[in-house]
Design a protein around this motif. Structure first.
Motif, PDB file in Angstrom:
ATOM      1  N   PRO A 112       0.837  -1.208   0.000  1.00  9.07           N
ATOM      2  CA  PRO A 112       0.000   0.000   0.000  1.00  9.07           C
ATOM      3  C   PRO A 112       0.866   1.251   0.000  1.00  9.07           C
ATOM      4  O   PRO A 112       2.028   1.201   0.433  1.00  9.07           O
ATOM      5  CB  PRO A 112      -0.787  -0.099   1.313  1.00  9.07           C
ATOM      6  N   ARG A 138       0.635   6.760   2.411  1.00 11.83           N
ATOM      7  CA  ARG A 138      -0.564   7.427   2.933  1.00 11.83           C
ATOM      8  C   ARG A 138      -1.596   6.391   3.392  1.00 11.83           C
ATOM      9  O   ARG A 138      -2.174   6.507   4.464  1.00 11.83           O
ATOM     10  CB  ARG A 138      -1.138   8.304   1.813  1.00 11.83           C
ATOM     11  N   ARG A 139      -1.809   5.368   2.549  1.00 14.79           N
ATOM     12  CA  ARG A 139      -2.833   4.372   2.851  1.00 14.79           C
ATOM     13  C   ARG A 139      -2.461   3.554   4.099  1.00 14.79           C
ATOM     14  O   ARG A 139      -3.280   3.354   4.986  1.00 14.79           O
ATOM     15  CB  ARG A 139      -3.035   3.474   1.613  1.00 14.79           C
ATOM     16  N   LEU A 140      -1.190   3.090   4.165  1.00 17.89           N
ATOM     17  CA  LEU A 140      -0.794   2.261   5.313  1.00 17.89           C
ATOM     18  C   LEU A 140      -0.793   3.092   6.602  1.00 17.89           C
ATOM     19  O   LEU A 140      -1.213   2.605   7.661  1.00 17.89           O
ATOM     20  CB  LEU A 140       0.591   1.637   5.066  1.00 17.89           C
ATOM     21  N   ALA A 141      -0.355   4.365   6.488  1.00 15.54           N
ATOM     22  CA  ALA A 141      -0.366   5.231   7.679  1.00 15.54           C
ATOM     23  C   ALA A 141      -1.797   5.411   8.182  1.00 15.54           C
ATOM     24  O   ALA A 141      -2.063   5.350   9.384  1.00 15.54           O
ATOM     25  CB  ALA A 141       0.250   6.584   7.339  1.00 15.54           C
ATOM     26  N   MET A 142      -2.727   5.615   7.250  1.00 12.60           N
ATOM     27  CA  MET A 142      -4.125   5.801   7.628  1.00 12.60           C
ATOM     28  C   MET A 142      -4.685   4.536   8.281  1.00 12.60           C
ATOM     29  O   MET A 142      -5.342   4.587   9.316  1.00 12.60           O
ATOM     30  CB  MET A 142      -4.930   6.147   6.383  1.00 12.60           C
ATOM     31  N   ASP A 143      -4.392   3.367   7.667  1.00 13.56           N
ATOM     32  CA  ASP A 143      -4.922   2.104   8.207  1.00 13.56           C
ATOM     33  C   ASP A 143      -4.375   1.803   9.602  1.00 13.56           C
ATOM     34  O   ASP A 143      -5.070   1.248  10.440  1.00 13.56           O
ATOM     35  CB  ASP A 143      -4.608   0.938   7.257  1.00 13.56           C
ATOM     36  N   LEU A 144      -3.100   2.179   9.825  1.00 17.17           N
ATOM     37  CA  LEU A 144      -2.494   1.898  11.137  1.00 17.17           C
ATOM     38  C   LEU A 144      -2.735   3.025  12.135  1.00 17.17           C
ATOM     39  O   LEU A 144      -2.508   2.860  13.332  1.00 17.17           O
ATOM     40  CB  LEU A 144      -0.986   1.670  10.992  1.00 17.17           C
ATOM     41  N   GLY A 145      -3.174   4.182  11.641  1.00 10.45           N
ATOM     42  CA  GLY A 145      -3.401   5.324  12.530  1.00 10.45           C
ATOM     43  C   GLY A 145      -2.109   5.920  13.052  1.00 10.45           C
ATOM     44  O   GLY A 145      -2.049   6.365  14.191  1.00 10.45           O
ATOM     45  N   VAL A 146      -1.066   5.919  12.195  1.00  8.90           N
ATOM     46  CA  VAL A 146       0.220   6.514  12.591  1.00  8.90           C
ATOM     47  C   VAL A 146       0.584   7.616  11.584  1.00  8.90           C
ATOM     48  O   VAL A 146      -0.036   7.730  10.519  1.00  8.90           O
ATOM     49  CB  VAL A 146       1.361   5.456  12.627  1.00  8.90           C
ATOM     50  N   HIS A 147       1.579   8.409  11.918  1.00  8.73           N
ATOM     51  CA  HIS A 147       1.969   9.512  11.035  1.00  8.73           C
ATOM     52  C   HIS A 147       2.570   8.976   9.724  1.00  8.73           C
ATOM     53  O   HIS A 147       3.184   7.911   9.719  1.00  8.73           O
ATOM     54  CB  HIS A 147       2.985  10.407  11.752  1.00  8.73           C
ATOM     55  N   PHE A 148       2.385   9.757   8.639  1.00 10.55           N
ATOM     56  CA  PHE A 148       2.944   9.356   7.332  1.00 10.55           C
ATOM     57  C   PHE A 148       4.451   9.104   7.429  1.00 10.55           C
ATOM     58  O   PHE A 148       4.975   8.173   6.823  1.00 10.55           O
ATOM     59  CB  PHE A 148       2.712  10.460   6.287  1.00 10.55           C
ATOM     60  N   ARG A 208      -2.880  -2.281  16.425  1.00 13.76           N
ATOM     61  CA  ARG A 208      -3.448  -1.874  15.128  1.00 13.76           C
ATOM     62  C   ARG A 208      -3.049  -2.910  14.086  1.00 13.76           C
ATOM     63  O   ARG A 208      -1.920  -3.395  14.095  1.00 13.76           O
ATOM     64  CB  ARG A 208      -2.908  -0.512  14.681  1.00 13.76           C
ATOM     65  N   ALA A 243      -3.174  -3.912   9.794  1.00 14.28           N
ATOM     66  CA  ALA A 243      -3.403  -3.353   8.458  1.00 14.28           C
ATOM     67  C   ALA A 243      -3.139  -4.402   7.395  1.00 14.28           C
ATOM     68  O   ALA A 243      -2.248  -5.238   7.542  1.00 14.28           O
ATOM     69  CB  ALA A 243      -2.514  -2.147   8.233  1.00 14.28           C
ATOM     70  N   LEU A 298      -1.827  -5.566   3.842  1.00 13.21           N
ATOM     71  CA  LEU A 298      -0.732  -5.101   2.985  1.00 13.21           C
ATOM     72  C   LEU A 298      -1.065  -5.220   1.495  1.00 13.21           C
ATOM     73  O   LEU A 298      -0.208  -4.954   0.655  1.00 13.21           O
ATOM     74  CB  LEU A 298       0.552  -5.872   3.290  1.00 13.21           C
ATOM     75  N   PRO A 345      -2.599  -3.847  -1.802  1.00 14.01           N
ATOM     76  CA  PRO A 345      -3.051  -2.524  -2.244  1.00 14.01           C
ATOM     77  C   PRO A 345      -4.381  -2.565  -2.983  1.00 14.01           C
ATOM     78  O   PRO A 345      -5.107  -1.594  -3.023  1.00 14.01           O
ATOM     79  CB  PRO A 345      -1.936  -2.070  -3.190  1.00 14.01           C
ATOM     80  N   ARG A 391     -10.104   4.412   7.000  1.00 10.85           N
ATOM     81  CA  ARG A 391      -9.380   3.127   7.051  1.00 10.85           C
ATOM     82  C   ARG A 391     -10.157   2.043   6.308  1.00 10.85           C
ATOM     83  O   ARG A 391     -11.386   2.125   6.224  1.00 10.85           O
ATOM     84  CB  ARG A 391      -9.186   2.716   8.514  1.00 10.85           C
ATOM     85  N   GLN A 427      -2.822  13.569  15.323  1.00  5.98           N
ATOM     86  CA  GLN A 427      -1.854  12.500  15.010  1.00  5.98           C
ATOM     87  C   GLN A 427      -2.431  11.433  14.075  1.00  5.98           C
ATOM     88  O   GLN A 427      -1.696  10.595  13.564  1.00  5.98           O
ATOM     89  CB  GLN A 427      -1.381  11.820  16.297  1.00  5.98           C
ATOM     90  N   ASP A 428      -3.749  11.441  13.913  1.00  4.26           N
ATOM     91  CA  ASP A 428      -4.390  10.406  13.084  1.00  4.26           C
ATOM     92  C   ASP A 428      -4.521  10.910  11.647  1.00  4.26           C
ATOM     93  O   ASP A 428      -5.201  11.916  11.399  1.00  4.26           O
ATOM     94  CB  ASP A 428      -5.781  10.094  13.672  1.00  4.26           C
ATOM     95  N   PRO A 429      -3.874  10.235  10.664  1.00  2.00           N
ATOM     96  CA  PRO A 429      -3.961  10.732   9.286  1.00  2.00           C
ATOM     97  C   PRO A 429      -5.321  10.489   8.619  1.00  2.00           C
ATOM     98  O   PRO A 429      -5.557  10.997   7.526  1.00  2.00           O
ATOM     99  CB  PRO A 429      -2.857   9.971   8.554  1.00  2.00           C
ATOM    100  N   ALA A 430      -6.206   9.722   9.258  1.00  2.00           N
ATOM    101  CA  ALA A 430      -7.529   9.482   8.658  1.00  2.00           C
ATOM    102  C   ALA A 430      -8.349  10.767   8.661  1.00  2.00           C
ATOM    103  O   ALA A 430      -8.333  11.516   9.634  1.00  2.00           O
ATOM    104  CB  ALA A 430      -8.265   8.394   9.438  1.00  2.00           C
TER     105      ALA A 430
END
Lengths: 130, 328
Positions: free
Chosen positions: A41, A44-54, B113, B115, B117, B119, B203, B286-289
């Motif tokens: 991924p 951006r996508r993996l950071a969003m899914d894990l909820g961590v910074h880019f 968490r 995720a 992998l 894509p 997500r 801190q959450d990029p979503a």
């Protein structure tokens, strides 16, 4: 069809999130769950899914790319590439020995019998294809 | 009983039922939007909190019914507004009180968490194209109105009061006749864009796909409603038809959403309690979503801690303002 590869990290752990991502993805790479040509991924996508910074995911991807596992092309995400096995340097072998020794000592201290530790190590080694 | 009173009491019953349902309309992992340990709902403190909440909401429903019956004769429009507002305000106040009391029982923050992998699961499903089909409805209605232009009266109703009687009229001009259809088509496009924003800005969870399906269904619903409203100058459509379709759609969405949200097998996002305000506002820089799963009800809410969220919100407000301007 094999189940999709997943990684799991623990944000409450003392181990930094980027290190956990590197370790988890490397396990999948070594075990062959992510063969060459697989696309990962986007950062951006993996950071969003894990909820961590880019930057956390970006740093993890860069480290895996530096180890020769990933090809990072701008705007195209990360692709797994074929990687030749390098010859481990003696000092790295010593470092691994120290880490293994520390881990085995911790297992022993928490009551895992030596035979079980040996069996676990054998099983793990056999499951690795490369 | 006049029709305004009946409609008001119906609104009290509907809003009151929603308020009673509210704490149950969430994952078993939360109670009053607080992360609680597994099985807490069935424990004595959990059941006591729900009992207190229900008791206060029932009293609020009864009080609201008395108030709307009192004002329905003299101020029918005000009665309908109060019928929806009073139970909602009382329910929210009680909800926040229980939420505050439950904080002492909150579970430790989840840290794990997971995720995917792969894509490809990030690609938009093909059935999203079905959302374009109902855009043909307002176009067809506009073509019908144009073909029957001579049959449209010089003045026609555009607004109805609580009693079902028209209380605002418009002159026969292209802007007045086609305005509702343009507004409807614009709303459908806005909803579709919102669905795409949620898909790419949240997500990857099964709920993301379920929300997208509901948004596609909502585009069909809006297509039907605004096409019906747009045809009013030329075709007589009873008000009851609009109310029935709206209630049916709302009931179906609520039932489906309730089934998904309360399913213990559904994965729940690991957002932290400390970033939730009033149980429904999420702000975590801190959450990029951009969008996160709601803790109460079904669907997504915006992450106010993300700068992109504010840009999207500004675009949404600008789009809505533009549509309202077109409709006028």
């Amino acid at each position: 069809m094999p189940p999709p590869a997943k990684i799991r990290i623990d944000l409450n752990s003392a181990v930094p999130a980027y290190r956990q991502i590197v370790d988890a993805v490397r396990v999948l790479l070594v075990e062959g769950a992510l063969p060459p040509g697989s696309e990962l991924p986007s950062v951006r996508r993996l950071a969003m899914d894990l909820g961590v910074h880019f930057n956390t995911v970006g740093e993890a991807y860069r480290e895996l790319a530096a180890e020769g596992w990933l090809d990072l092309r701008h705007g195209r995400g990360a692709t797994v590439i074929a990687r030749g096995l390098p010859a481990a340097a003696p000092e790295r072998l010593q470092e691994f020995r120290t880490r293994l020794r520390s881990l085995v000592a911790q297992m022993r201290a928490e009551g895992v019998p030596p035979a079980r530790i040996a069996a676990e190590l054998r099983s793990l080694t056999e499951s690795l294809k490369s | 009983m006049n029709s305004a009173m009946f409609l008001s009491l119906l609104a009290v019953a509907f809003t009151g039922a929603l308020m009673l349902l509210m704490p149950h309309f969430s994952s078993p992992r939360y109670l009053f939007a607080v992360t609680v340990p597994a099985g807490f709902r069935a424990s004595e403190p959990g059941r006591a909190a729900l009992r207190r909440y229900h008791w206060w909401v029932v009293r609020a429903i009864a009080g609201s019914a008395v108030v709307v019956v009192g004002v329905a004769q003299s101020w029918p429009d005000l009665a309908v507004v109060l019928a929806m507002l009073l139970p909602a305000i009382a329910g929210m106040a009680t909800f926040l009180r229980e939420r505050s009391l439950l904080r002492g029982y909150a579970a430790p923050p989840p840290g794990v968490r997971e995720a995917d992998l792969a894509p490809e699961s990030g690609h938009l499903p093909r059935w999203i194209a079905l959302a374009l089909v109902p855009l043909a409805l307002p176009l067809a209605a506009a073509a019908y109105l144009r073909a029957h232009w001579s049959e449209i009266p010089a003045r026609f109703p555009v607004h109805w009061g609580a009693a079902g009687e028209p209380n605002r009229w418009a002159d026969k001009t292209p802007a007045a006749v086609y305005g509702p259809l343009e507004f409807g088509a614009g709303m459908m496009l806005v909803l579709l864009l919102l669905g795409l924003a949620i898909f790419y800005g949240s997500r990857r969870t099964p709920q993301r796909i379920a929300v997208l399906k509901i948004l596609v269904a909502s585009v069909y619903f809006l297509g039907l409603i605004f096409t019906g409203v747009g045809l009013v100058p030329a075709v007589k459509i009873p008000l009851a038809a609009f109310i029935a379709v709206t209630l049916l759609f709302a009931a179906a969405v609520i039932a489906w959403g309730y089934k998904i949200v309360t399913d213990p097998a559904q994965p729940v996002e690991a957002t932290l309690d400390q970033y939730w305000y009033l149980g429904s506002i999420y702000c975590n820089p801190q959450d990029p979503a951009i969008f996160v799963q709601k803790r109460i009800g079904f669907g997504y809410t915006i992450n106010f801690g993300n700068r992109m969220s504010w840009l999207l919100l500004a675009g949404f407000v600008a789009g809505m303002a533009g549509l309202i301007r077109v409709a006028r």
